[in-house]
Design an enzyme around this catalytic site. Structure first.
Site, PDB file in Angstrom:
ATOM      1  N   THR A   1      -0.689   5.393  12.406  1.00 46.29           N
ATOM      2  CA  THR A   1       0.046   6.052  13.476  1.00 46.29           C
ATOM      3  C   THR A   1      -0.872   6.386  14.653  1.00 46.29           C
ATOM      4  O   THR A   1      -2.100   6.349  14.527  1.00 46.29           O
ATOM      5  CB  THR A   1       0.684   7.363  12.981  1.00 46.29           C
TER       6      THR A   1
ATOM      7  N   PHE B   1       8.546   0.701   2.141  1.00 48.22           N
ATOM      8  CA  PHE B   1       8.442   0.100   3.487  1.00 48.22           C
ATOM      9  C   PHE B   1       7.530  -1.133   3.484  1.00 48.22           C
ATOM     10  O   PHE B   1       6.747  -1.329   4.416  1.00 48.22           O
ATOM     11  CB  PHE B   1       7.915   1.110   4.511  1.00 48.22           C
TER      12      PHE B   1
ATOM     13  N   GLU C   1       0.200   0.166  10.900  1.00 50.26           N
ATOM     14  CA  GLU C   1      -1.231  -0.100  11.114  1.00 50.26           C
ATOM     15  C   GLU C   1      -1.973   1.184  11.510  1.00 50.26           C
ATOM     16  O   GLU C   1      -2.993   1.134  12.187  1.00 50.26           O
ATOM     17  CB  GLU C   1      -1.447  -1.182  12.183  1.00 50.26           C
TER      18      GLU C   1
ATOM     19  N   GLY D   1      22.519   1.605  33.499  1.00 49.92           N
ATOM     20  CA  GLY D   1      23.530   1.516  32.455  1.00 49.92           C
ATOM     21  C   GLY D   1      23.477   0.204  31.702  1.00 49.92           C
ATOM     22  O   GLY D   1      23.739   0.146  30.500  1.00 49.92           O
TER      23      GLY D   1
ATOM     24  N   SER E   1      -1.130   7.143   4.914  1.00 45.96           N
ATOM     25  CA  SER E   1      -2.452   7.344   5.504  1.00 45.96           C
ATOM     26  C   SER E   1      -3.398   8.047   4.531  1.00 45.96           C
ATOM     27  O   SER E   1      -4.620   7.925   4.642  1.00 45.96           O
ATOM     28  CB  SER E   1      -2.328   8.173   6.794  1.00 45.96           C
TER      29      SER E   1
ATOM     30  N   LEU F   1       0.824  -1.211   0.000  1.00 44.16           N
ATOM     31  CA  LEU F   1       0.000   0.000   0.000  1.00 44.16           C
ATOM     32  C   LEU F   1       0.855   1.257   0.000  1.00 44.16           C
ATOM     33  O   LEU F   1       0.749   2.102  -0.882  1.00 44.16           O
ATOM     34  CB  LEU F   1      -0.935   0.016   1.208  1.00 44.16           C
ATOM     35  N   THR F   2       1.729   1.386   0.997  1.00 43.52           N
ATOM     36  CA  THR F   2       2.472   2.624   1.212  1.00 43.52           C
ATOM     37  C   THR F   2       3.359   2.975   0.024  1.00 43.52           C
ATOM     38  O   THR F   2       3.998   2.110  -0.578  1.00 43.52           O
ATOM     39  CB  THR F   2       3.334   2.513   2.479  1.00 43.52           C
TER      40      THR F   2
END
Length: 387
Positions: free
Chosen positions: A370, A159, A368, A345, A131, A124-125
């Site tokens: 933001t 991505f 999924e 630490g 979005s 999709l992206t």
């Protein structure tokens, strides 16, 4: 909804043993090599993890949303890379076909997805779209030749999880150039070996080594017309929306599992680490961090179970799913931060693995949808319900 408590518990016990005995001991290897050992992959397939949500008639386990959530609570206790390997297949990779696919698509793909023969990847992206569905530029133009009806796909995706090992892509592409909104987008099942598809180098990410994402380019890729999900144009985002709430509950459950694992490790360390002649777990400020983490993880777990049961009952849980994903991913990040603080630490170096989790879980607030998208979904649903 739990169909058979005894069978469900037996499966959960086997998953927990698998996580404790096989996955957690392999976390360092995965982090160092950026690969999940092949023997573990085969064990995951044999357990049925790739077919969790595929109905039994297609070779899967057909779990309910509540059962899936309980399983993800267990899987979330190990490095997120393990779950990521089958997550898209369990989600839109299979569910999009199951819900809106033709019978021929179901018969052909679902058994292969359930067995792990095929790994699904959701494309999709894009560089300019995530979005915002209106910005999606990948195009699919219909045509006909001597081989029959088809679409020619051109565009780039970014991505894309599991792209380097994908057997099929669930591809979102614009079939109607005149419709700039989501209604102009269709979903396709695309064989990853189709000529014209090139997958880029795996992305170098902040965390989640072993879970691979990469760019995918489509250059005049020919996709048979029968591969459009449901056999109808313009239904791509509607299909995605039908399974999106499921994916958000799924990720929320993973966040709960990760938070509980980090809290478990932090508590153990606090009880063993001594300062000023006593375990640091005796210090009230450390106890406050432990208590807040327990409270938030418990609240997130309850939210997930409630939303899962509502979905199993057939309710519209768009709001509840977004609430789960928003809350669980945010508290997971808080628990990670407190765990590093408790380790001191030692939490900043790689010896204990908590710094790895700190980096790994940061992604949960991004994919999924933001956290900000979840806020918009929740608020808009509230306004709509009150109107």
């Amino acid at each position: 909804m739990i169909r058979d408590p005894e069978i469900t518990q037996a499966f959960l016990d086997s998953v927990r043993s698998f996580v404790n005995e096989r996955l957690i001991p392999a976390e360092n290897t995965v982090a160092e090599t950026d690969q999940i050992p092949e023997d573990i992959v085969q064990e995951m397939k044999a357990m049925g993890l790739f077919g969790l949500t595929v109905p039994e008639e297609y070779g899967g386990l057909g779990v309910t949303m509540e059962e899936e959530s309980l399983i993800m609570f267990e899987m979330g206790r190990a490095s997120p890379a393990f779950r990521s390997l089958f997550g898209t297949t369990v989600g839109i990779g299979s569910q999009g076909i199951l819900i809106d696919g033709t019978q021929a698509q179901k018969d052909h793909y679902l058994p292969k997805l359930a067995s792990g023969e095929l790994t699904a990847s959701f494309a999709l992206t894009e560089p300019e779209a995530g979005s915002d569905a209106g910005s999606l530029r990948t195009s699919a133009r219909r045509g006909t030749d001597e081989k029959g009806d088809h679409y020619i796909v051109n565009g780039s995706k970014r991505f894309i999880t599991n792209a380097p090992t994908a057997g099929i892509f669930t591809l979102m592409a614009r079939t109607d150039p005149n419709n700039k909104g989501s209604g102009g987008v269709s979903a396709f099942i695309v064989d990853a070996k189709t000529p014209g598809i090139t997958v880029g180098k795996p992305d170098k990410k902040m965390g989640q080594r072993g879970a691979h994402t990469a760019d995918v380019n489509f250059d005049n890729v020919r996709v048979p017309a029968e591969n459009i999900i449901g056999g109808k144009e313009g239904m791509g985002f509607k299909t995605a929306m039908k399974v999106l709430e499921k994916g958000r509950i799924h990720i929320a459950a993973i966040c709960v599992g990760a938070a509980e694992r980090m809290l478990e490790d932090a508590l153990k360390y606090a009880m063993e680490r001594r300062q000023f002649g006593q375990p640091i777990a005796e210090f009230q400020l450390v106890q406050a961090m432990l208590a807040d983490s327990k409270m938030e993880a418990y609240a997130a777990r309850c939210m997930v179970i409630d939303a899962a049961r509502r979905r199993d009952n057939g309710e519209n849980v768009s709001t509840e799913a977004s609430c789960c994903k928003l809350f669980a991913s945010e508290i997971c990040g808080k628990v990670a931060d407190r765990a590093v603080q408790i380790f001191g630490g030692s939490g900043y170096v790689a010896d204990h693995g908590i710094e790895r989790f700190y980096r790994d879980v940061r992604l949960f607030r991004l994919y999924e949808g933001t956290s900000q998208i979840q806020q918009l979904v929740i608020a808009r649903n509230m306004i709509k319900a009150a109107s």
